[in-house]
Enzyme design. Structure first.
Site, PDB file in Angstrom:
ATOM      1  N   HIS A 260      -1.799 103.688  26.062  1.00  0.00           N
ATOM      2  CA  HIS A 260      -0.367 104.732  26.630  1.00  0.00           C
ATOM      3  C   HIS A 260       0.786 104.517  25.714  1.00  0.00           C
ATOM      4  CE1 HIS A 260       1.929 104.700  30.266  1.00  0.00           C
ATOM      5  NE2 HIS A 260       0.655 105.678  30.493  1.00  0.00           N
ATOM      6  N   GLU A 315      -6.625 105.708  33.920  1.00  0.00           N
ATOM      7  CA  GLU A 315      -7.691 106.936  33.902  1.00  0.00           C
ATOM      8  C   GLU A 315      -8.834 105.828  34.330  1.00  0.00           C
ATOM      9  OE1 GLU A 315      -6.412 109.535  35.095  1.00  0.00           O
ATOM     10  OE2 GLU A 315      -5.104 109.763  33.263  1.00  0.00           O
TER      11      GLU A 315
HETATM   12  N1  ACO Z   1      -8.904 104.686  21.332  1.00  0.00           N
HETATM   13  C1  ACO Z   1      -9.161 104.570  20.549  1.00  0.00           C
HETATM   14  N2  ACO Z   1      -8.072 104.727  19.195  1.00  0.00           N
HETATM   15  C2  ACO Z   1      -7.018 104.756  20.325  1.00  0.00           C
HETATM   16  C3  ACO Z   1      -6.884 105.678  21.124  1.00  0.00           C
HETATM   17  C4  ACO Z   1      -8.103 104.874  22.382  1.00  0.00           C
HETATM   18  N3  ACO Z   1      -8.002 105.012  23.618  1.00  0.00           N
HETATM   19  N4  ACO Z   1      -5.715 105.160  21.930  1.00  0.00           N
HETATM   20  C5  ACO Z   1      -4.773 105.501  20.680  1.00  0.00           C
HETATM   21  N5  ACO Z   1      -5.789 104.605  19.703  1.00  0.00           N
HETATM   22  C6  ACO Z   1      -4.704 104.335  18.270  1.00  0.00           C
HETATM   23  C7  ACO Z   1      -4.592 105.665  17.637  1.00  0.00           C
HETATM   24  O1  ACO Z   1      -6.113 107.115  17.162  1.00  0.00           O
HETATM   25  C8  ACO Z   1      -3.994 105.346  16.724  1.00  0.00           C
HETATM   26  O2  ACO Z   1      -4.203 104.743  15.777  1.00  0.00           O
HETATM   27  P1  ACO Z   1      -3.814 105.143  14.079  1.00  0.00           P
HETATM   28  O3  ACO Z   1      -2.495 105.450  13.811  1.00  0.00           O
HETATM   29  O4  ACO Z   1      -5.081 104.857  12.558  1.00  0.00           O
HETATM   30  O5  ACO Z   1      -4.011 106.926  13.581  1.00  0.00           O
HETATM   31  C9  ACO Z   1      -3.242 104.032  17.190  1.00  0.00           C
HETATM   32  O6  ACO Z   1      -4.395 103.708  18.253  1.00  0.00           O
HETATM   33  C10 ACO Z   1      -1.452 104.733  18.146  1.00  0.00           C
HETATM   34  O7  ACO Z   1      -1.889 105.667  18.773  1.00  0.00           O
HETATM   35  P2  ACO Z   1      -0.866 107.028  18.980  1.00  0.00           P
HETATM   36  O8  ACO Z   1      -1.450 108.245  19.520  1.00  0.00           O
HETATM   37  O9  ACO Z   1       0.494 106.603  18.382  1.00  0.00           O
HETATM   38  O10 ACO Z   1      -0.425 106.085  20.569  1.00  0.00           O
HETATM   39  P3  ACO Z   1      -0.055 107.071  22.034  1.00  0.00           P
HETATM   40  O11 ACO Z   1       1.083 105.829  22.857  1.00  0.00           O
HETATM   41  O12 ACO Z   1       0.613 107.848  21.345  1.00  0.00           O
HETATM   42  O13 ACO Z   1      -0.872 107.845  22.424  1.00  0.00           O
HETATM   43  C11 ACO Z   1      -2.397 108.083  24.290  1.00  0.00           C
HETATM   44  C12 ACO Z   1      -0.983 107.420  24.546  1.00  0.00           C
HETATM   45  C13 ACO Z   1      -2.823 109.476  24.635  1.00  0.00           C
HETATM   46  C14 ACO Z   1      -2.615 108.214  26.063  1.00  0.00           C
HETATM   47  C15 ACO Z   1      -3.766 107.284  23.947  1.00  0.00           C
HETATM   48  O14 ACO Z   1      -3.492 106.064  23.936  1.00  0.00           O
HETATM   49  C16 ACO Z   1      -4.865 108.521  24.131  1.00  0.00           C
HETATM   50  O15 ACO Z   1      -5.045 108.895  23.737  1.00  0.00           O
HETATM   51  N6  ACO Z   1      -5.970 107.480  24.812  1.00  0.00           N
HETATM   52  C17 ACO Z   1      -7.613 107.837  25.453  1.00  0.00           C
HETATM   53  C18 ACO Z   1      -7.594 109.451  26.770  1.00  0.00           C
HETATM   54  C19 ACO Z   1      -6.222 108.893  27.934  1.00  0.00           C
HETATM   55  O16 ACO Z   1      -7.186 107.577  28.335  1.00  0.00           O
HETATM   56  N7  ACO Z   1      -5.329 109.101  28.266  1.00  0.00           N
HETATM   57  C20 ACO Z   1      -4.925 108.684  29.594  1.00  0.00           C
HETATM   58  C21 ACO Z   1      -4.053 107.699  29.877  1.00  0.00           C
HETATM   59  S1  ACO Z   1      -2.901 107.570  30.863  1.00  0.00           S
HETATM   60  C22 ACO Z   1      -2.412 108.963  31.854  1.00  0.00           C
HETATM   61  O17 ACO Z   1      -2.152 109.749  31.128  1.00  0.00           O
HETATM   62  C23 ACO Z   1      -1.873 108.966  32.716  1.00  0.00           C
END
Ligand code: ACO
Length: 374
Positions: A260, A315
């Site tokens: 998140h 989610e």
């Molecule tokens: N699974 C695997 N790796 C992940 C995940 C995940 N769910 N989330 C983040 N990471 C990793 C990224 O790949 C990144 O790795 P890297 O630095 O090696 O590239 C690192 O963790 C940091 O990720 P960011 O993109 O900076 O995290 P951000 O805070 O921008 O993203 C988000 C948040 C979009 C929710 C992300 O965690 C994600 O895509 N989750 C999966 C989709 C999801 O569950 N969405 C619902 C969110 S809740 C809502 O919208 C109400």
């Protein structure tokens, strides 16, 4: 003369640029407080877990609109005006439910007198109308006739009744009501910000909510609980969970329902919905597998990203609750939008009560002033 001789434009802002406005305060609010580090969420100071346990969606919506906690507050769904029904019937059956909801709110706005500033009565009227409109579209696209609201039912059981034609049992209604409560408000997220920007121009409540629905439709915001369901189906069985999760993370895939932008701790909404999902009578048959996959995923994500806490988000268990109450996955995003009506409209009221046109700066990066080519 061309851009080689142009002078660089002067800096246009005194403030540092933050892409995506991350960390930039853009409003004051007394509504929702998200403490991402501690994994806490409150509405007007009340903990989300307590509101789920002791409240109903209409009571929580009323709390957001007025600041008063009235646990017995009743809000039935409202009838769909004929102009909206005509618009819904004219849509292709394959239209996305979010598009249908946005169309319905827009048409509803054209049938109402919505003076500025917005009022709690306007907020109540739109919040009560939208579930009927979504339920009507969900039936029309299946060749069924829409169902009139039952004024004796509260908003969430009323929505289920208009969707299915059957009055839901108490457990089913309670489970979806809990989902609506946790979805009602979440600070200055993209759709709420959109609603406030539109309101700040002194535009009306329906226009602001149309814009908010448009913002929420994007996959980066509306989330994808339906993808959680797909993910669990792909895992297939508890024995495969460890290998499947490791392979997916190794391939660089995102595990749906984890991570998140704000929360660094377990999302309190996920905790509340997990409880609800586990206590449901008609829980999806994959819930046990989902709990197993969650354990594995948390362990693997902690190993892979020791620098960043990646925990379960709302989610993950929203998917279980929405499927458990019988909603089809393509209705999940629009159902989230219905729940967020309370928060959107509360922010619209707050913005109109102390309004200043929202008009940030852009940092100009184009060429300096120059002559047109001869
Ligand atoms: N699974 C695997 N790796 C992940 C995940 C995940 N769910 N989330 C983040 N990471 C990793 C990224 O790949 C990144 O790795 P890297 O630095 O090696 O590239 C690192 O963790 C940091 O990720 P960011 O993109 O900076 O995290 P951000 O805070 O921008 O993203 C988000 C948040 C979009 C929710 C992300 O965690 C994600 O895509 N989750 C999966 C989709 C999801 O569950 N969405 C619902 C969110 S809740 C809502 O919208 C109400």
């Amino acid at each position: 003369m061309n851009d080689r001789t142009a002078t660089a434009p002067a800096a246009t802002t005194a403030y540092p640029y933050s892409p995506g406005l991350e960390g930039v305060p853009a409003a004051e609010t007394a509504l929702g407080y998200v403490d991402g580090a501690a994994g806490r969420l409150t509405y007007r100071g009340y903990r989300i877990g307590d509101l789920v346990e002791h409240g109903t969606y209409p009571a929580v919506a009323n709390l957001l609109w007025t600041g008063d906690w009235m646990p017995s507050h009743h809000l039935p769904t409202a009838p769909v005006p004929p102009a909206v029904m005509t618009a819904l019937r004219s849509l292709p059956r394959a239209a996305k439910p979010m598009d249908a909801l946005r169309t319905a709110v827009s048409t509803w706005g054209a049938t109402q007198v919505l003076d500025w500033p917005a009022t709690p009565d306007q907020a109540r009227a739109l919040t009560a109308f939208s579930p009927s409109a979504l339920a009507a579209f969900a039936r029309i696209r299946r060749g069924l006739e829409p169902i009139e609201p039952d004024p004796d039912l509260d908003l969430v059981p009323g929505f289920l009744y208009q969707l299915t034609g059957e009055r839901p049992d108490a457990g089913t209604a309670r489970a979806l009501d809990a989902y609506f409560i946790v979805g009602a408000e979440h600070g200055l997220n993209a759709s709420t910000f959109t609603a406030r920007v539109i309101t700040s121009t002194r535009s009306d409540l329906a226009s602001a909510v149309c814009g908010a629905i448009g913002a929420m439709k994007g996959p980066l915001h509306g989330g994808a609980p339906s993808e959680v369901v797909e993910q669990i189906h792909k895992v297939g069985s508890p024995e495969r969970a460890e290998q499947w999760v490791r392979d997916a993370v190794e391939r660089g895939e995102r595990l749906m329902g984890f991570g998140h932008r704000v929360y660094r701790a377990y999302d309190p909404r996920a905790a509340a919905l997990r409880k609800v999902a586990e206590s449901m009578e008609h829980k999806p048959d994959w819930l046990e597998l989902a709990i197993k996959v969650e354990d594995v995923a948390l362990r693997v994500l902690a190993e892979k990203h020791p620098e960043r806490a990646l925990k379960t988000n709302v989610e993950y268990y929203a998917a279980a609750v929405l499927q458990g109450v019988g909603l089809s996955p393509d209705l999940f995003p629009a159902t989230f939008a219905l729940a967020r009506h309370a928060g959107w409209t509360a922010h619209i009221l707050e913005q109109s009560a102390d309004n200043r046109l929202i008009r940030p700066d852009a940092i100009y990066t184009g060429p300096g002033e120059r002559d047109l080519p001869a």
